[in-house]
Design a protein around this motif. Structure first.
Motif, PDB file in Angstrom:
ATOM      1  N   GLN A  76     -14.624 -13.232  -3.579  1.00 15.17           N
ATOM      2  CA  GLN A  76     -14.153 -13.339  -2.196  1.00 15.17           C
ATOM      3  C   GLN A  76     -15.328 -13.500  -1.240  1.00 15.17           C
ATOM      4  O   GLN A  76     -15.286 -14.323  -0.313  1.00 15.17           O
ATOM      5  CB  GLN A  76     -13.340 -12.105  -1.814  1.00 15.17           C
ATOM      6  CG  GLN A  76     -11.989 -12.008  -2.507  1.00 15.17           C
ATOM      7  CD  GLN A  76     -11.321 -10.685  -2.195  1.00 15.17           C
ATOM      8  OE1 GLN A  76     -11.668  -9.658  -2.780  1.00 15.17           O
ATOM      9  NE2 GLN A  76     -10.377 -10.696  -1.278  1.00 15.17           N
ATOM     10  N   LEU A  77     -16.373 -12.709  -1.442  1.00 16.70           N
ATOM     11  CA  LEU A  77     -17.546 -12.800  -0.564  1.00 16.70           C
ATOM     12  C   LEU A  77     -18.191 -14.183  -0.656  1.00 16.70           C
ATOM     13  O   LEU A  77     -18.624 -14.743   0.351  1.00 16.70           O
ATOM     14  CB  LEU A  77     -18.559 -11.711  -0.929  1.00 16.70           C
ATOM     15  CG  LEU A  77     -18.116 -10.269  -0.617  1.00 16.70           C
ATOM     16  CD1 LEU A  77     -19.073  -9.266  -1.253  1.00 16.70           C
ATOM     17  CD2 LEU A  77     -18.047 -10.051   0.892  1.00 16.70           C
ATOM     18  N   GLU A  78     -18.237 -14.728  -1.875  1.00 18.72           N
ATOM     19  CA  GLU A  78     -18.785 -16.081  -2.043  1.00 18.72           C
ATOM     20  C   GLU A  78     -17.911 -17.111  -1.328  1.00 18.72           C
ATOM     21  O   GLU A  78     -18.415 -18.047  -0.689  1.00 18.72           O
ATOM     22  CB  GLU A  78     -18.881 -16.401  -3.541  1.00 18.72           C
ATOM     23  CG  GLU A  78     -19.429 -17.779  -3.868  1.00 18.72           C
ATOM     24  CD  GLU A  78     -20.882 -17.972  -3.446  1.00 18.72           C
ATOM     25  OE1 GLU A  78     -21.257 -19.137  -3.210  1.00 18.72           O
ATOM     26  OE2 GLU A  78     -21.616 -16.979  -3.331  1.00 18.72           O
ATOM     27  N   LEU A  79     -16.578 -16.929  -1.416  1.00 21.39           N
ATOM     28  CA  LEU A  79     -15.660 -17.823  -0.697  1.00 21.39           C
ATOM     29  C   LEU A  79     -15.895 -17.736   0.804  1.00 21.39           C
ATOM     30  O   LEU A  79     -15.928 -18.757   1.496  1.00 21.39           O
ATOM     31  CB  LEU A  79     -14.206 -17.462  -1.033  1.00 21.39           C
ATOM     32  CG  LEU A  79     -13.134 -18.275  -0.291  1.00 21.39           C
ATOM     33  CD1 LEU A  79     -13.114 -19.717  -0.798  1.00 21.39           C
ATOM     34  CD2 LEU A  79     -11.755 -17.651  -0.455  1.00 21.39           C
ATOM     35  N   TRP A  80     -16.053 -16.518   1.330  1.00 25.52           N
ATOM     36  CA  TRP A  80     -16.311 -16.345   2.763  1.00 25.52           C
ATOM     37  C   TRP A  80     -17.575 -17.102   3.175  1.00 25.52           C
ATOM     38  O   TRP A  80     -17.606 -17.770   4.205  1.00 25.52           O
ATOM     39  CB  TRP A  80     -16.483 -14.859   3.101  1.00 25.52           C
ATOM     40  CG  TRP A  80     -15.257 -14.024   2.950  1.00 25.52           C
ATOM     41  CD1 TRP A  80     -14.054 -14.401   2.400  1.00 25.52           C
ATOM     42  CD2 TRP A  80     -15.098 -12.650   3.318  1.00 25.52           C
ATOM     43  NE1 TRP A  80     -13.164 -13.348   2.404  1.00 25.52           N
ATOM     44  CE2 TRP A  80     -13.784 -12.266   2.963  1.00 25.52           C
ATOM     45  CE3 TRP A  80     -15.947 -11.712   3.896  1.00 25.52           C
ATOM     46  CZ2 TRP A  80     -13.309 -10.971   3.194  1.00 25.52           C
ATOM     47  CZ3 TRP A  80     -15.469 -10.426   4.128  1.00 25.52           C
ATOM     48  CH2 TRP A  80     -14.168 -10.061   3.783  1.00 25.52           C
ATOM     49  N   ASP A  81     -18.636 -16.982   2.352  1.00 27.01           N
ATOM     50  CA  ASP A  81     -19.892 -17.685   2.647  1.00 27.01           C
ATOM     51  C   ASP A  81     -19.663 -19.193   2.739  1.00 27.01           C
ATOM     52  O   ASP A  81     -20.142 -19.866   3.662  1.00 27.01           O
ATOM     53  CB  ASP A  81     -20.935 -17.410   1.554  1.00 27.01           C
ATOM     54  CG  ASP A  81     -21.622 -16.064   1.724  1.00 27.01           C
ATOM     55  OD1 ASP A  81     -21.546 -15.497   2.830  1.00 27.01           O
ATOM     56  OD2 ASP A  81     -22.220 -15.572   0.755  1.00 27.01           O
ATOM     57  N   ARG A  82     -18.934 -19.714   1.771  1.00 26.99           N
ATOM     58  CA  ARG A  82     -18.722 -21.176   1.732  1.00 26.99           C
ATOM     59  C   ARG A  82     -17.844 -21.633   2.888  1.00 26.99           C
ATOM     60  O   ARG A  82     -18.051 -22.712   3.441  1.00 26.99           O
ATOM     61  CB  ARG A  82     -18.094 -21.561   0.388  1.00 26.99           C
ATOM     62  CG  ARG A  82     -19.020 -21.307  -0.784  1.00 26.99           C
ATOM     63  CD  ARG A  82     -18.683 -22.212  -1.942  1.00 26.99           C
ATOM     64  NE  ARG A  82     -19.315 -21.775  -3.175  1.00 26.99           N
ATOM     65  CZ  ARG A  82     -19.139 -22.361  -4.335  1.00 26.99           C
ATOM     66  NH1 ARG A  82     -18.336 -23.403  -4.437  1.00 26.99           N
ATOM     67  NH2 ARG A  82     -19.759 -21.923  -5.421  1.00 26.99           N
ATOM     68  N   MET A  83     -16.849 -20.818   3.244  1.00 28.07           N
ATOM     69  CA  MET A  83     -15.991 -21.179   4.371  1.00 28.07           C
ATOM     70  C   MET A  83     -16.790 -21.213   5.669  1.00 28.07           C
ATOM     71  O   MET A  83     -16.657 -22.137   6.480  1.00 28.07           O
ATOM     72  CB  MET A  83     -14.833 -20.184   4.505  1.00 28.07           C
ATOM     73  CG  MET A  83     -13.735 -20.379   3.499  1.00 28.07           C
ATOM     74  SD  MET A  83     -12.347 -19.261   3.747  1.00 28.07           S
ATOM     75  CE  MET A  83     -11.564 -20.001   5.168  1.00 28.07           C
TER      76      MET A  83
END
Length: 813
Positions: A76-83
């Motif tokens: 989830q944290l990686e997704l937040w970064d990419r978003m």
């Protein structure tokens, strides 16, 4: 050790805090930290731990840890970064969008007294003092709660009180969302035998209305056969032409009993249904998808309307569950998908959890925490926000109706597209993605045809039902020959009458709500406009008011022209409300319902309309684009599109793609079970190329035509777009900043910067607008985006421009 913390604020980057030795901190945990010059506290998420001593400043310490284990996963944290990187927004904005409000506490969080849970409440005087202060409906901030509790860091204590139910967020005072309950009618145990029923027939001989209800019940329930069916009260009322009063009389007499169950939930007594046998075409498509998944992470399934795509989805879901994987099933709008959720529950029972924005904050929080535990749901069904939930064993994501614009978030930031982010999320979990649609988006089709995605087609309807016959009717010719009644041609009126005579249902599509779009002075041409927006006001007859569809302001209808004073005012155009009125005049015995934003605002209003239509209680459904979204009704045979020109004449490069999708989708609602349906399209320009393609159901032809235009003019899928909208109360200041930004951007991007332009609606909520459109090349996309971000920071760092509001929309739709 230090921790980089994401704060629930629209501020760029993360913030570094020192970790006291006594605290056990892990990435993904919430921590209470101070921020800013005041004593403001925030519950932030730990992004990473490190030993790098920050230069030039001494970091402040973390005050407390709010969780015993991480509540946000590494994926989830990686997704937040990419978003945040892709949509040019902050991590804090992504965090606010992703997490339930109850998990993002801050000094400004407003608290109210909850339904006090006496057991286990802290006895310390400070907590009692705080709860007493809230007794009279008072609202306090988290800061004030800290003062009452006598704590520098009140977050852990407030969190405990919230978990006990003693405190609530102020927004939770709103009535909790509750699922709609359906009422069912059944025979009492003493009345179920054949002998008992014969006795009731004799007993009710002198009460013909009650006898008729009993006869209709026996017919609907098939209670004398080996496979009896449940009967909903509304269905029995409609089928018998009776009232609930008559049914209540039979309940009092002891013939019937009633019971309730959540609408869409299967009968627990029957157990789960066995999956239906797939047709040869469905089986072939399923095998092709499985084969494509071996080489591709994403597969696009293009299946014509009513081809049975949902059965393929459910088969793939069942296979994923056998592998002990979790499935995320995304739908464009949760309110419109009661039918699909009911079908999934019949097949998978309580292994499904539904997540959507109408749920109360504590329900969303409970589902979030459940997803982190050992009893996580196997299938999560939801609209775009469901993709933010933690998933431990994700194996498959299904994105149904992938072309739908509702997957795009418009306000507030991050303005993400859930379809695109679902693909990123799946790559982080090493899961597969299935995109499904009868009319896929240009971008998805291009990715499938160039080999980036797998591509599977299902081009026959289930049961070999033919695609609908589409007829075009020339509005200009009909008007000349005096074949118009109101806004209906004689062809469409005859088609509706024929369907009514055959006791079939009709959908009438008009993509504009309200009664009329504008009033106009016959003398000077004046049209009333909103005081805060540069847009004409729409008249709503039911409320007898003019309404701005941009800011929501309401005005009394004028009696005289606001310019010349003339009393001669006329209504121009037409919306769904006027169409509903005309249909009631032409077909006085028909039962008509309207489905648009105005009629679906109330609690469960949309479900009630769809249930009534599905049970045959409505003959004609008038609606906006809501009626195009995946509805599946057995008895719809005729669809009317009142003004196709409105859909195609729109100042947007996607106008023709969107018009084709809307018309093809609404046409697909007809003739889904037995014979081919009929679609009647009214238009001024009946020879328009898009209409030719709709008539032929030619998705490939539409793709080829649009692709040529997009390539020539440099639009997606050959470029990526970023739309910048600048807002300010001063038109001069916003125009100056827009020009300065355009000049700065052209230094690095040249002619790929379009504008600044004045948009068609140039002022909204008393703020003047200017718009720039940036085209980024696919090959240098990241480099150009970095230049764009740096240029925006430089221009808006100038005090002359810093007061201008900037809205950044990456991949606008």
């Amino acid at each position: 050790m230090y921790a980089d913390v994401i704060l629930p604020l629209a501020v760029p980057g993360t913030f570094t805090y020192s970790i006291p030795e006594e605290l056990n901190v892990l990435p993904g945990m919430r921590v209470a930290v101070p921020f800013g010059r005041g004593r403001k506290l925030y519950g932030g998420i730990v992004r990473r731990l490190h030993g790098d001593d920050p230069l030039h400043r001494k970091p402040r310490p973390i005050l407390s840890v709010l969780d015993q284990r991480p509540i946000v996963q590494a994926e989830q944290l990686e997704l937040w970064d990419r978003m945040a990187a892709h949509y040019l927004c902050t991590l804090g904005e992504v965090m606010i969008a992703a997490m339930p409000g109850q998990l993002t506490l801050s000094s400004e969080t407003r608290l109210v007294a909850g339904p006090l849970v006496e057991e286990g409440l802290p006895n310390e005087g400070s907590a009692v003092f705080l709860l007493n202060a809230l007794e009279n409906g008072q609202v306090i901030t988290l800061d004030q709660a800290g003062e009452l509790l006598g704590l520098k860091d009140p977050l852990p204590a407030v969190k405990r009180l919230m978990e006990k139910g003693a405190l609530l967020l102020e927004e939770q005072l709103k009535e909790d969302w509750k699922p709609r309950m359906a009422t069912y009618i059944a025979l009492t145990s003493a009345s179920r035998s054949e002998e008992a029923l014969h006795a009731w027939f004799d007993k009710l001989e002198k009460a013909p209305k009650q006898l008729h209800v009993l006869m209709r019940y026996v017919e609907l329930s098939q209670c004398l056969t080996d496979s009896p069916k449940e009967v909903e009260r509304t269905k029995l009322v409609h089928a018998s032409g009776s009232t609930t009063t008559v049914i209540n009389q039979l309940i009092e007499k002891g013939l019937f009993e009633r019971y309730e169950r959540e609408a869409g939930r299967p009968d627990p007594a029957k157990g789960l249904i066995t999956p239906p046998t797939l047709s040869a075409a469905q089986q072939e498509a399923l095998q092709a998808i499985q084969e494509q998944f071996k080489a591709h992470e994403v597969v696009l399934l293009r299946g014509v309307t009513s081809s049975g795509k949902t059965e393929i989805y459910t088969t793939l879901i069942a296979q994923a569950l056998q592998r002990e994987e979790q499935v995320l099933y995304l739908l464009p709008e949760i309110a419109l998908t009661t039918q699909i959720i009911a079908r999934l529950r019949q097949r998978f029972g309580d292994r499904i959890a539904v997540f959507h924005s109408r749920m109360a904050q504590h329900e969303r929080t409970a589902l979030w925490m459940r997803c982190l535990g050992d009893e996580a749901p196997d299938i999560i069904v939801g609209a775009r926000s469901a993709m933010f939930l933690p998933m431990q064993r994700m194996g498959l994501i299904v994105v149904d109706e992938e072309h739908d614009g509702s997957y795009k978030q418009h306000e507030p930031s991050p303005r993400y597209n859930a379809r695109d982010m679902a693909i990123v999320l799946a790559s982080l979990h090493k899961a597969k993605v299935l995109l499904g649609s009868a009319t896929p988006s240009m971008e998805s089709q291009h990715n499938a045809r160039t080999g980036k995605y797998g591509h599977v087609e299902l081009l026959v309807r289930f049961g070999d039902v033919q695609l609908p016959n589409i007829t075009r009717v020339d509005l200009r010719d009909a008007a000349k020959r005096k074949l118009m009644r109101g806004h209906f041609t004689s062809t469409l009126i005859e088609g509706i009458q024929g369907a009514l005579d055959r006791r079939e249902q009709i959908i009438v599509f008009q993509n504009r709500r309200g009664y009329v779009p504008a009033w106009q002075c016959e003398t000077c041409g004046w049209i009333p406009e909103c005081e805060q927006c540069d847009v004409s006001l729409t008249y709503h007859k039911q409320q007898h008011q003019l309404r701005c569809h941009y800011c929501g302001r309401q005005y009394p209808p004028p009696t005289h022209c606001g310019s010349c004073g003339s009393p001669r005012l006329r209504m121009i155009g037409f919306g769904t409300e006027k169409i509903e009125e005309e249909l009631a005049e032409f077909f006085p015995t028909a039962r008509i319902a309207r489905m648009d934003q105005d009629t679906t605002r109330g609690k469960h209003a949309l479900e009630r309309i769809l249930t009534a239509f599905g049970q045959g209680a409505v003959d004609i459904l008038v609606g906006t684009q809501m009626v195009t979204k995946g509805l599946d009704f057995d008895h719809v045979s005729t669809v009317g599109i009142l003004n196709a020109d409105l859909l195609m004449r729109f100042p947007d490069f996607r106008a023709h793609e969107r018009a084709f999708q809307l018309m093809a989708q609404v046409a697909g609602r007809s003739g889904r079970r037995k014979s081919a349906g009929t679609v009647i399209i009214q238009a001024q320009d009946v020879n328009h190329p898009v209409l030719e393609l709709v008539v032929r159901h030619d998705v490939d032809g539409m793709y080829e035509r649009e692709l040529e235009h997009r390539k020539t003019h440099g639009y997606p899928p050959f470029t990526r777009l970023i739309q910048l909208t600048l807002k300010h109360r001063s038109e001069e200041r916003v125009a100056t900043t827009a020009s300065a930004l355009a000049i700065a951007l052209r230094d690095g991007l040249g002619d790929n910067v379009l504008g600044p332009e004045i948009p068609p609606v140039s002022r909204i909520r008393d703020k003047h607008l200017r718009r720039l459109l940036i085209k980024l090349s696919r090959s240098r996309h990241q480099v150009e985006k970095d230049f764009l971000r740096d240029t925006i920071d430089r221009v808006f760092g100038d005090p002359a421009h810093s007061a201008i509001q900037l809205v950044t929309d990456v991949d606008p739709v």
